[in-house]
Motif scaffolding. Structure first.
Motif, PDB file in Angstrom:
ATOM      1  N   ARG A  34       0.868  -1.178   0.000  1.00 55.94           N
ATOM      2  CA  ARG A  34       0.000   0.000   0.000  1.00 55.94           C
ATOM      3  C   ARG A  34       0.903   1.226   0.000  1.00 55.94           C
ATOM      4  NH1 ARG A  34      -3.412   1.966   5.215  1.00 55.94           N
ATOM      5  NH2 ARG A  34      -4.329   3.854   4.310  1.00 55.94           N
ATOM      6  N   LEU A  35       0.897   1.968  -1.088  1.00 57.78           N
ATOM      7  CA  LEU A  35       1.663   3.216  -1.165  1.00 57.78           C
ATOM      8  C   LEU A  35       0.780   4.316  -0.590  1.00 57.78           C
ATOM      9  CD1 LEU A  35       3.193   2.827  -4.741  1.00 57.78           C
ATOM     10  CD2 LEU A  35       4.290   2.373  -2.548  1.00 57.78           C
ATOM     11  N   LYS A  36       1.026   4.661   0.663  1.00 59.18           N
ATOM     12  CA  LYS A  36       0.127   5.586   1.340  1.00 59.18           C
ATOM     13  C   LYS A  36       0.513   7.049   1.155  1.00 59.18           C
ATOM     14  CE  LYS A  36      -2.324   6.832   5.418  1.00 59.18           C
ATOM     15  NZ  LYS A  36      -2.463   6.812   6.850  1.00 59.18           N
ATOM     16  N   THR A  37       1.767   7.391   1.472  1.00 54.50           N
ATOM     17  CA  THR A  37       2.123   8.808   1.535  1.00 54.50           C
ATOM     18  C   THR A  37       3.439   9.078   0.827  1.00 54.50           C
ATOM     19  OG1 THR A  37       1.046   8.954   3.697  1.00 54.50           O
ATOM     20  CG2 THR A  37       2.504  10.766   3.090  1.00 54.50           C
ATOM     21  N   ILE A  38       3.444  10.108  -0.001  1.00 51.01           N
ATOM     22  CA  ILE A  38       4.678  10.639  -0.598  1.00 51.01           C
ATOM     23  C   ILE A  38       4.861  12.036  -0.020  1.00 51.01           C
ATOM     24  CG2 ILE A  38       3.410  11.365  -2.689  1.00 51.01           C
ATOM     25  CD1 ILE A  38       7.084  10.299  -2.714  1.00 51.01           C
ATOM     26  N   CYS A  39       6.062  12.317   0.452  1.00 48.48           N
ATOM     27  CA  CYS A  39       6.335  13.585   1.128  1.00 48.48           C
ATOM     28  C   CYS A  39       7.527  14.283   0.486  1.00 48.48           C
ATOM     29  CB  CYS A  39       6.626  13.298   2.604  1.00 48.48           C
ATOM     30  SG  CYS A  39       7.081  14.763   3.550  1.00 48.48           S
ATOM     31  N   ASP A  40       7.378  15.554   0.225  1.00 46.88           N
ATOM     32  CA  ASP A  40       8.476  16.372  -0.286  1.00 46.88           C
ATOM     33  C   ASP A  40       8.184  17.817   0.070  1.00 46.88           C
ATOM     34  OD1 ASP A  40      10.752  15.796  -2.704  1.00 46.88           O
ATOM     35  OD2 ASP A  40      10.219  17.891  -2.355  1.00 46.88           O
ATOM     36  N   VAL A  41       9.230  18.596   0.332  1.00 43.16           N
ATOM     37  CA  VAL A  41       9.019  20.022   0.611  1.00 43.16           C
ATOM     38  C   VAL A  41       8.422  20.717  -0.610  1.00 43.16           C
ATOM     39  CG1 VAL A  41      10.767  20.195   2.405  1.00 43.16           C
ATOM     40  CG2 VAL A  41      11.411  20.609   0.032  1.00 43.16           C
ATOM     41  N   ARG A  42       8.642  20.129  -1.784  1.00 43.52           N
ATOM     42  CA  ARG A  42       8.022  20.640  -3.016  1.00 43.52           C
ATOM     43  C   ARG A  42       6.728  19.857  -3.219  1.00 43.52           C
ATOM     44  NH1 ARG A  42      11.522  18.657  -7.097  1.00 43.52           N
ATOM     45  NH2 ARG A  42      11.759  17.000  -5.583  1.00 43.52           N
ATOM     46  N   LEU A  43       5.635  20.372  -2.682  1.00 44.39           N
ATOM     47  CA  LEU A  43       4.358  19.664  -2.720  1.00 44.39           C
ATOM     48  C   LEU A  43       3.930  19.344  -4.144  1.00 44.39           C
ATOM     49  CD1 LEU A  43       2.119  18.427  -1.076  1.00 44.39           C
ATOM     50  CD2 LEU A  43       0.971  20.658  -1.059  1.00 44.39           C
ATOM     51  N   ASP A  44       4.236  20.217  -5.095  1.00 44.06           N
ATOM     52  CA  ASP A  44       3.871  19.946  -6.494  1.00 44.06           C
ATOM     53  C   ASP A  44       4.581  18.688  -7.012  1.00 44.06           C
ATOM     54  OD1 ASP A  44       6.295  21.462  -6.349  1.00 44.06           O
ATOM     55  OD2 ASP A  44       6.114  21.991  -8.453  1.00 44.06           O
ATOM     56  N   ALA A  45       5.832  18.485  -6.617  1.00 44.68           N
ATOM     57  CA  ALA A  45       6.567  17.284  -7.016  1.00 44.68           C
ATOM     58  C   ALA A  45       5.951  16.049  -6.371  1.00 44.68           C
ATOM     59  CB  ALA A  45       8.041  17.410  -6.642  1.00 44.68           C
ATOM     60  N   ALA A  46       5.584  16.162  -5.096  1.00 45.09           N
ATOM     61  CA  ALA A  46       4.942  15.047  -4.401  1.00 45.09           C
ATOM     62  C   ALA A  46       3.609  14.692  -5.060  1.00 45.09           C
ATOM     63  CB  ALA A  46       4.742  15.386  -2.932  1.00 45.09           C
ATOM     64  N   GLU A  47       2.858  15.682  -5.469  1.00 44.12           N
ATOM     65  CA  GLU A  47       1.575  15.437  -6.147  1.00 44.12           C
ATOM     66  C   GLU A  47       1.786  14.683  -7.463  1.00 44.12           C
ATOM     67  OE1 GLU A  47      -1.542  15.859  -5.265  1.00 44.12           O
ATOM     68  OE2 GLU A  47      -1.342  17.084  -3.473  1.00 44.12           O
ATOM     69  N   LYS A  48       2.837  15.019  -8.197  1.00 42.94           N
ATOM     70  CA  LYS A  48       3.120  14.324  -9.464  1.00 42.94           C
ATOM     71  C   LYS A  48       3.446  12.857  -9.228  1.00 42.94           C
ATOM     72  CE  LYS A  48       4.692  18.354 -12.014  1.00 42.94           C
ATOM     73  NZ  LYS A  48       5.835  19.060 -12.605  1.00 42.94           N
ATOM     74  N   VAL A  49       4.270  12.577  -8.222  1.00 48.29           N
ATOM     75  CA  VAL A  49       4.609  11.180  -7.900  1.00 48.29           C
ATOM     76  C   VAL A  49       3.357  10.446  -7.418  1.00 48.29           C
ATOM     77  CG1 VAL A  49       5.956   9.688  -6.375  1.00 48.29           C
ATOM     78  CG2 VAL A  49       7.029  11.688  -7.431  1.00 48.29           C
ATOM     79  N   LYS A  50       2.559  11.104  -6.604  1.00 47.80           N
ATOM     80  CA  LYS A  50       1.299  10.516  -6.125  1.00 47.80           C
ATOM     81  C   LYS A  50       0.435  10.090  -7.303  1.00 47.80           C
ATOM     82  CE  LYS A  50      -3.010  12.204  -4.200  1.00 47.80           C
ATOM     83  NZ  LYS A  50      -3.650  12.452  -5.458  1.00 47.80           N
ATOM     84  N   ASP A  51       0.251  10.973  -8.237  1.00 46.80           N
ATOM     85  CA  ASP A  51      -0.601  10.693  -9.390  1.00 46.80           C
ATOM     86  C   ASP A  51       0.003   9.620 -10.304  1.00 46.80           C
ATOM     87  OD1 ASP A  51      -2.359  12.591  -8.415  1.00 46.80           O
ATOM     88  OD2 ASP A  51      -1.650  14.176  -9.755  1.00 46.80           O
ATOM     89  N   SER A  52       1.313   9.625 -10.455  1.00 48.57           N
ATOM     90  CA  SER A  52       1.974   8.681 -11.359  1.00 48.57           C
ATOM     91  C   SER A  52       2.025   7.257 -10.819  1.00 48.57           C
ATOM     92  CB  SER A  52       3.406   9.143 -11.655  1.00 48.57           C
ATOM     93  OG  SER A  52       3.397  10.357 -12.362  1.00 48.57           O
ATOM     94  N   PHE A  53       2.160   7.112  -9.496  1.00 47.91           N
ATOM     95  CA  PHE A  53       2.405   5.786  -8.929  1.00 47.91           C
ATOM     96  C   PHE A  53       1.316   5.294  -7.989  1.00 47.91           C
ATOM     97  CE2 PHE A  53       6.473   7.395 -10.323  1.00 47.91           C
ATOM     98  CZ  PHE A  53       6.922   6.325 -11.072  1.00 47.91           C
ATOM     99  N   GLY A  54       0.293   6.093  -7.763  1.00 48.98           N
ATOM    100  CA  GLY A  54      -0.844   5.629  -6.986  1.00 48.98           C
ATOM    101  C   GLY A  54      -0.741   5.769  -5.479  1.00 48.98           C
ATOM    102  N   TYR A  55       0.103   6.683  -5.014  1.00 45.33           N
ATOM    103  CA  TYR A  55       0.105   6.968  -3.576  1.00 45.33           C
ATOM    104  C   TYR A  55      -1.254   7.551  -3.203  1.00 45.33           C
ATOM    105  CZ  TYR A  55       5.166   6.361  -3.008  1.00 45.33           C
ATOM    106  OH  TYR A  55       6.431   5.848  -2.933  1.00 45.33           O
ATOM    107  N   GLU A  56      -1.663   7.340  -1.978  1.00 45.24           N
ATOM    108  CA  GLU A  56      -2.959   7.840  -1.524  1.00 45.24           C
ATOM    109  C   GLU A  56      -2.948   9.335  -1.239  1.00 45.24           C
ATOM    110  OE1 GLU A  56      -4.234   5.459   1.812  1.00 45.24           O
ATOM    111  OE2 GLU A  56      -3.835   3.609   0.695  1.00 45.24           O
ATOM    112  N   GLN A  57      -1.811   9.852  -0.781  1.00 44.42           N
ATOM    113  CA  GLN A  57      -1.754  11.279  -0.443  1.00 44.42           C
ATOM    114  C   GLN A  57      -0.356  11.830  -0.657  1.00 44.42           C
ATOM    115  OE1 GLN A  57      -2.662  12.016   3.679  1.00 44.42           O
ATOM    116  NE2 GLN A  57      -1.207  10.521   4.439  1.00 44.42           N
TER     117      GLN A  57
END
Length: 87
Positions: A34-57
């Protein structure tokens, strides 16, 4: 029979390595991931990884992830440089 445990993952860092690790986690045989959370100080970068790989948040505060009792594994995908070690 036994029930497989789902391993819940949080990742710190949303650069190139985060994508490699997420892809690798999804290919682990014998485990439910379960890929739950991706965290980065650059929230836009974290959102891209979330969308690309299926993280929940996607979040920008690593302390929020560290305090999440659902996360079993924290995957740290940060670039190490000797300059940072000198600080």
């Amino acid at each position: 029979m036994f029930q497989k445990k789902t391993v819940t993952i949080g990742t710190i860092g949303a650069g190139y390595a985060a994508g490699l690790h997420a892809s690798g986690f999804q290919r682990v045989c014998g485990l439910e991931i379960r890929l739950k959370t991706i965290c980065d100080v650059r929230l836009d970068a974290a959102e891209k990884v979330k969308d690309s790989f299926g993280y929940e948040q996607a979040i920008s505060d690593y302390e929020e992830m560290l305090s999440d009792p659902e996360i079993d594994v924290i995957d740290i995908c940060l670039l190490y440089t000797s300059d940072a070690a000198d600080d």
